[in-house]
Write an enzyme that holds these catalytic residues in place. Structure first.
Site, mmCIF file in Angstrom:
data_model
loop_
_atom_site.group_PDB
_atom_site.id
_atom_site.type_symbol
_atom_site.label_atom_id
_atom_site.label_comp_id
_atom_site.label_asym_id
_atom_site.label_seq_id
_atom_site.Cartn_x
_atom_site.Cartn_y
_atom_site.Cartn_z
ATOM 1 N N CYS A 77 -80.127 -3.170 -87.490
ATOM 2 C CA CYS A 77 -81.024 -3.264 -88.650
ATOM 3 C C CYS A 77 -82.459 -2.848 -88.369
ATOM 4 O O CYS A 77 -83.171 -2.414 -89.273
ATOM 5 C CB CYS A 77 -80.996 -4.695 -89.187
ATOM 6 S SG CYS A 77 -79.320 -5.364 -89.339
ATOM 7 N N ASN A 92 -76.155 -2.694 -97.910
ATOM 8 C CA ASN A 92 -76.841 -2.789 -96.621
ATOM 9 C C ASN A 92 -76.267 -1.725 -95.691
ATOM 10 O O ASN A 92 -75.169 -1.877 -95.162
ATOM 11 C CB ASN A 92 -76.642 -4.195 -96.050
ATOM 12 C CG ASN A 92 -77.301 -4.381 -94.695
ATOM 13 O OD1 ASN A 92 -77.657 -3.431 -94.018
ATOM 14 N ND2 ASN A 92 -77.448 -5.640 -94.292
ATOM 15 N N HIS A 145 -86.039 -3.591 -94.470
ATOM 16 C CA HIS A 145 -84.586 -3.469 -94.308
ATOM 17 C C HIS A 145 -83.875 -4.150 -95.470
ATOM 18 O O HIS A 145 -84.177 -5.304 -95.811
ATOM 19 C CB HIS A 145 -84.169 -4.109 -92.988
ATOM 20 C CG HIS A 145 -82.705 -4.335 -92.852
ATOM 21 N ND1 HIS A 145 -81.779 -3.321 -92.984
ATOM 22 C CD2 HIS A 145 -81.989 -5.473 -92.629
ATOM 23 C CE1 HIS A 145 -80.560 -3.822 -92.825
ATOM 24 N NE2 HIS A 145 -80.660 -5.123 -92.615
#
Length: 272
Positions: free
Chosen positions: A53, A229, A199
């Site tokens: 991430c 995501n 993020h």
């Protein structure tokens, strides 16, 4: 697509780095394969790095360092994840969050945004809270084992496991402190930031971060409904989306950050 859109000659690329946790092979590095496929000169350096991430931010930091040291002038930063290959068919919670995606960015001595100073961090004590336990060298073969955690989630050795509560708490601890460090290192105040691209972990987490850090909703990027995501690719995908829509424009100061698997986190300021 990047080369075509920005009229970039592959022969000018002198370094290639790929952030991925789903490489084609254990060896060779997928970056080496991409050097050939993309027609980048054999004089270019190339490597993969395994970071999720926060991977885009770390890549920018490494690229800036390579350029500052005179090792490279034009660094091609790629992020690519196919996390869906790691998800168990019955894992509804993670399947509703993650999306596969990739992004490409040229970091150069000549560009349209200046990369500022970085805040980076790591806490490996939380490694087991977001993990695929089997498949690599420590446990090469599938085990078929699974257990149920405190939240009622099934933890499969052979598929991605995420302790949502622990990751949420880690984020709320790490991100506000990281934001303070980014502002201090770049000698800038919070009210001077024009936009935030963080993020894209999940919508609830992003909204909580925004409220805890007291950030204006109209300056805070959220695009999970479209992409999900995409791990290391979320920040670059978000930046491209904002540039295309002119949400970000010349003269803006944009804070970007990533946080998650590792555990790791990082952020910086982009000055457009």
């Amino acid at each position: 697509m990047l080369f075509e859109e920005y009229q970039i000659d592959p022969n000018t690329i002198d370094f290639l780095m790929l952030c991925t946790q789903s490489p084609d092979y254990f060896l060779p590095s997928t970056a080496c394969v991409l050097q050939d496929r993309l027609g980048i000169p054999t004089s270019a350096g190339a490597f993969d790095y395994n970071l999720g991430c926060s991977g885009c931010i770390y890549g920018m930091a490494m690229a800036k360092g390579l350029i500052a040291a005179g090792i490279a002038r034009n660094v091609l930063l790629l992020t690519a994840e196919t996390y869906n290959k790691y998800l168990h068919p019955s894992d509804k919670s993670n399947r509703s969050i993650f999306g596969d995606g990739a992004a490409a960015c040229l970091i150069s001595t000549d560009g349209f945004a200046e990369i500022g100073e970085f805040s980076l961090g790591t806490d490996g004590s939380g490694a087991n809270n977001l993990i695929v336990k089997s498949g690599a060298a420590r446990q090469k073969t599938a085990t078929g084992k699974f257990v149920e955690d405190d939240e009622g989630h099934i933890w499969y050795d052979d598929y991605l496991y995420m302790n949502g509560g622990a990751i949420f708490n880690f984020t709320l601890d790490a991100v506000p402190a990281m934001m303070t460090q980014i502002l201090e290192k770049n000698h800038i105040k919070k009210d001077q930031i024009d936009y935030y691209v963080f993020h894209q972990a999940n919508k609830f987490m992003l909204n909580t971060i925004r409220k805890v850090c007291v950030l204006p909703k109209d300056k805070f990027y959220v695009n999970l409904a479209i992409t999900g995501n995409t791990v290391s690719s979320t920040v670059l995908i978000g930046l491209k989306d904002c540039i295309d829509k002119q949400t970000i424009k010349a003269g803006d100061k944009v804070m970007i950050s990533g946080f998650g698997v590792g555990l790791s986190w990082g952020g910086t300021i982009l000055k457009f």
